[in-house]
Design a protein around this motif. Structure first.
Motif, PDB file in Angstrom:
ATOM      1  N   ILE A  81       0.853  -1.193   0.000  1.00 29.63           N
ATOM      2  CA  ILE A  81       0.000   0.000   0.000  1.00 29.63           C
ATOM      3  C   ILE A  81       0.890   1.246   0.000  1.00 29.63           C
ATOM      4  CG2 ILE A  81      -1.710   1.314   1.320  1.00 29.63           C
ATOM      5  CD1 ILE A  81      -2.801  -1.334   2.367  1.00 29.63           C
ATOM      6  N   GLN A  86      -1.656   4.516  -5.247  1.00 29.53           N
ATOM      7  CA  GLN A  86      -0.678   3.694  -5.956  1.00 29.53           C
ATOM      8  C   GLN A  86       0.106   4.459  -7.014  1.00 29.53           C
ATOM      9  OE1 GLN A  86      -0.919   1.365  -3.399  1.00 29.53           O
ATOM     10  NE2 GLN A  86       0.060   0.231  -5.049  1.00 29.53           N
ATOM     11  N   ASN A 177      -4.183   9.013   2.217  1.00 28.74           N
ATOM     12  CA  ASN A 177      -5.051   8.018   1.580  1.00 28.74           C
ATOM     13  C   ASN A 177      -6.524   8.188   1.925  1.00 28.74           C
ATOM     14  OD1 ASN A 177      -2.252   6.853   1.873  1.00 28.74           O
ATOM     15  ND2 ASN A 177      -3.145   5.309   0.545  1.00 28.74           N
ATOM     16  N   GLU A 508      -8.686  -1.331   3.842  1.00 33.06           N
ATOM     17  CA  GLU A 508      -8.274  -0.995   2.476  1.00 33.06           C
ATOM     18  C   GLU A 508      -7.840  -2.226   1.712  1.00 33.06           C
ATOM     19  OE1 GLU A 508      -4.959   1.669   0.072  1.00 33.06           O
ATOM     20  OE2 GLU A 508      -6.130   2.518   1.697  1.00 33.06           O
ATOM     21  N   HIS A 509      -7.105  -3.120   2.360  1.00 34.59           N
ATOM     22  CA  HIS A 509      -6.655  -4.331   1.682  1.00 34.59           C
ATOM     23  C   HIS A 509      -7.845  -5.162   1.219  1.00 34.59           C
ATOM     24  CE1 HIS A 509      -4.186  -7.795   0.689  1.00 34.59           C
ATOM     25  NE2 HIS A 509      -5.019  -8.544   1.385  1.00 34.59           N
TER      26      HIS A 509
END
Length: 518
Positions: A81, A86, A177, A508-509
Motif C-alpha cells: 500500500i 498507488q 489516503n 483498504e486491503h
C-alpha cells in the motif's frame, strides 16, 4: 474564516479549543516554573519518582507492542500500500528524506549522550541488569564496556524508531489516503468514528503539550551543552542567564527558519547539520582507535541482537533499585513525548512511500546510523577510559554537558573540533525547534499542512520559553520530568492509534482484493 486574517484563526480548520487550551496549559506551566522555582523543583522530582515507580511497565509494554507491529506490517499483505495512492511519487529524494527524519528524530540527544551515556554505564552499571552478577564481576572492565554499549543501543535503537514509525505511518495513511487532517485527533476520528469530539480535542491538546515539553527538554539539553562548550572554549560563564541568552538566540533562529517553511528553512538546515555531523564523526573515527571501533561495531551489533529480548523486557522487577527511572523509562517517555512532533513531521515528508519502504526506512536506516554514531563516540570514549589517559568517567559525573568537550580534548585539533561540535549542536537545536513549532502549529490548525505564519512563530517562541522555565525551575531534572509526565498518558494514545492503523489498513486491503476480483 477570513483568509486575509493574520492571526491563528487564519489557518484552515483552526480549532480554538485546541489552540487556546494548549496555550493556557503550557502558559500555566511556564508561569509556575518561573514564579515558584524552588517549589517547582521539589514537585517535579516527586512527580518523576511516582511516575517511574508506578508506570514504568506501561512504557516498556507500549514500545515493545509498537515495535512488534512494525514487523508485522512490514512483512504483511499491507506492505505494498502506497501513501497517497498507488500512483503517488515521493515529494523528497531518499537522501533528503533520511536527513530530515533523522535530524528531527534524534538531533541534540546524540551530541549530548553520545559520550556521556556509555561512559556513565561503564562506570556505574546497574547491578540488576546482569543475569549472572558473579560472572560479570569476574570479567571486570570488558563486561562493563560491553553492557554499557548494549544498553545504549537499547535506548537509541529500534524501540525509539518503532514509536515514530507507527504514529507517522498512521497519520500519513489517514491524511494521504483517506483525506483526513494531519493530526492525532483527526486520525482517531477516522479510525473510531464514534469517539466524542471533546475527547478528540483533549487528545490534540495533550499531543501539543507532549510535543512542546519533549522538544523543550531537548532544547534545554542543547543549551546546557552549548554553554558548557563556550565555557571551555571562550570562558563564557556556565550559568542560568547564559543559558537563557542561548535559548533566546537559538529560538530566534528557529523562528526565522520556521517562517521560511519546510522546503526552504527546515530542509536546508537538516541537510547542513547532517553534513557537519558526518564531518565530526569521520574525524573521530579516523583520528581515534579506528580498528577498535570497527571491531566494536560488529560486536556491539551482535550483543544487541543476541540479548534483544532480554534487553527489551528487562524491568528491574526483582530489585529495589530504580536505575531505569533515570535512564530507560526516561528515554521511552522522552521518545513518546516527541512522537506527536516527530510522527507528524515524518508523515508530512513521506508522501509516495509504500508501507514496507516507509517502515524499513524509518526503522532500520536511522537505527543503523545511530548505532554507528554511538559506537564511534561511545567506544572511542571507552577506549580512552580503559586503555588511554582516562578521566572521562570523573568528568561526566561532574557535568554531563561537559562530556563531549572533555572527550574531544584528548584528540588533535581539539579546539577546532569542539567549535564544530558547538555549531552542530546549535543547528540541531534550530532544526528541533523549528520542526517542533511547525508540527505544533499544524496540530493547532486542525492538521492543515500549511499552518499560518503567526501560529508557527507563536509555537517556536513558546517552546523556547518553556525550555528556559524548566531550566530555571529544576535544571536537567525538570527537563526529564516534563518528558516523563507528558509521555506516560500519551503512551495510551499510541496504543489506540496502533489498533486503529491496523484496522484501517485491513479495510483498504479487503477493498483492493474485492476490486481485483470484479
Amino acid at each position: 474564516m477570513n483568509s486575509d486574517s493574520t492571526g491563528p484563526a487564519a489557518d484552515p480548520g483552526f480549532n480554538p479549543v485546541v489552540f487556546y487550551g494548549a496555550v493556557a496549559l503550557i502558559g500555566a506551566l511556564i508561569i509556575f516554573a518561573f514564579v515558584n522555582a524552588s517549589e517547582a523543583s521539589t514537585i517535579f522530582q516527586a512527580i518523576q519518582d511516582g511516575a517511574t515507580d508506578n508506570f514504568g511497565w506501561l512504557l516498556v509494554f507500549t514500545v515493545n507492542i509498537l515495535l512488534v507491529l512494525c514487523g508485522i506490517l512490514a512483512f504483511s499483505r499491507f506492505g505494498h500500500i502506497r501513501l497517497g495512492g498507488q500512483e503517488a511519487k515521493p515529494e523528497f529524494s531518499t537522501a533528503t528524506w533520511f536527513a530530515m527524519l533523522f535530524s528531527a528524530g534524534m538531533g541534540i540527544g546524540l551530541l549530548f549522550y553520545g559520550v556521556a551515556e556509555p561512559v556513565t554505564h561503564f562506570a556505574n552499571p546497574p547491578s540488576t541488569f546482569f543475569s549472572n552478577p558473579e560472572a560479570h564481576a569476574s570479567r571486570g572492565f570488558a563486561a562493563n564496556a560491553q553492557h554499557a554499549m548494549g544498553v545504549t543501543f537499547l535506548h537509541w535503537g529500534l524501540h525509539a524508531w518503532g514509536i515514530y514509525a507507527i504514529i507517522a505511518l498512521a497519520l500519513a495513511y489517514a491524511s494521504f489516503n483517506r483525506g483526513m487532517p494531519l493530526s492525532i485527533g483527526g486520525f482517531l476520528q477516522a479510525a473510531f468514528p464514534r469517539i466524542p469530539n471533546l475527547l478528540v480535542d483533549l487528545i490534540d491538546v495533550l499531543a501539543i503539550t507532549a510535543t512542546v515539553c519533549g522538544v523543550a527538554a531537548s532544547l534545554g539539553f542543547g543549551a546546557s551543552q552549548i554553554n558548557a562548550g563556550l565555557t571551555i572554549l571562550a570562558g563564557i560563564p556556565d550559568n542560568a542567564p547564559t543559558k537563557f541568552v542561548l535559548i533566546v538566540v537559538i529560538t530566534a533562529l528557529a523562528t526565522t527558519s520556521v517562517a521560511f517553511g519546510l522546503n526552504k528553512g527546515i530542509k536546508r538546515l537538516s541537510e547542513i547539520n547532517m553534513v557537519l555531523a558526518l564531518v565530526l564523526a569521520v574525524f573521530v573515527f579516523v583520528v581515534g582507535p579506528t580498528v577498535f571501533l570497527l571491531d566494536g561495531f560488529i560486536q556491539n551489533i551482535g550483543y544487541y541482537v543476541q540479548r534483544f529480548i532480554y534487553l527489551s523486557t528487562w524491568t528491574e522487577t526483582y530489585s529495589p533499585e530504580n536505575w531505569q527511572g533515570g535512564w530507560t523509562i526516561f528515554y521511552y517517555a522522552w521518545w513518546v513525548s516527541w512522537s506527536p512532533f516527530v510522527g507528524i513531521f515524518i508523515a508530512r515528508i513521506s508522501f509516495g512511500r509504500t508501507v514496507r519502504e516507509f517502515i524499513a526506512g524509518v526503522l532500520l536506516v536511522p537505527s543503523l546510523v545511530t548505532f554507528i554514531w554511538m559506537t564511534v563516540f561511545g567506544d572511542s570514549a571507552l577506549y580512552i577510559e580503559m586503555f588511554g589517559a582516562g578521566g572521562l568517567a570523573e568528568a561526566v559525573s561532574k557535568s554531563m554537558p561537559d562530556a563531549l568537550f572533555a572527550f574531544l580534548a584528548h584528540y588533535p585539533l581539539a579546539t577546532i573540533a569542539s567549535w564544530l561540535a558547538v555549531v552542530i549542536i546549535a543547528t540541531f537545536f534550530v532544526t528541533s525547534a523549528d520542526s517542533g513549532a511547525l508540527v505544533t502549529a499544524m496540530i493547532a490548525s486542525g492538521g492543515h499542512h500549511h499552518a499560518s505564519f503567526v501560529s508557527r512563530v507563536t509555537w517556536a517562541i513558546t517552546i523556547g520559553l518553556l525550555a528556559a522555565a524548566l531550566l530555571w525551575a529544576g535544571g536537567l531534572g525538570a527537563l526529564q520530568t516534563a518528558a516523563i509526565v507528558t509521555g506516560l498518558p500519551f503512551a495510551l494514545v499510541l496504543l489506540l492509534m496502533a489498533a486503529g492503523l491496523y484496522r484501517m489498513l485491513d479495510t483498504e486491503h479487503r477493498q483492493l482484493v474485492r476490486a481485483q476480483a470484479l
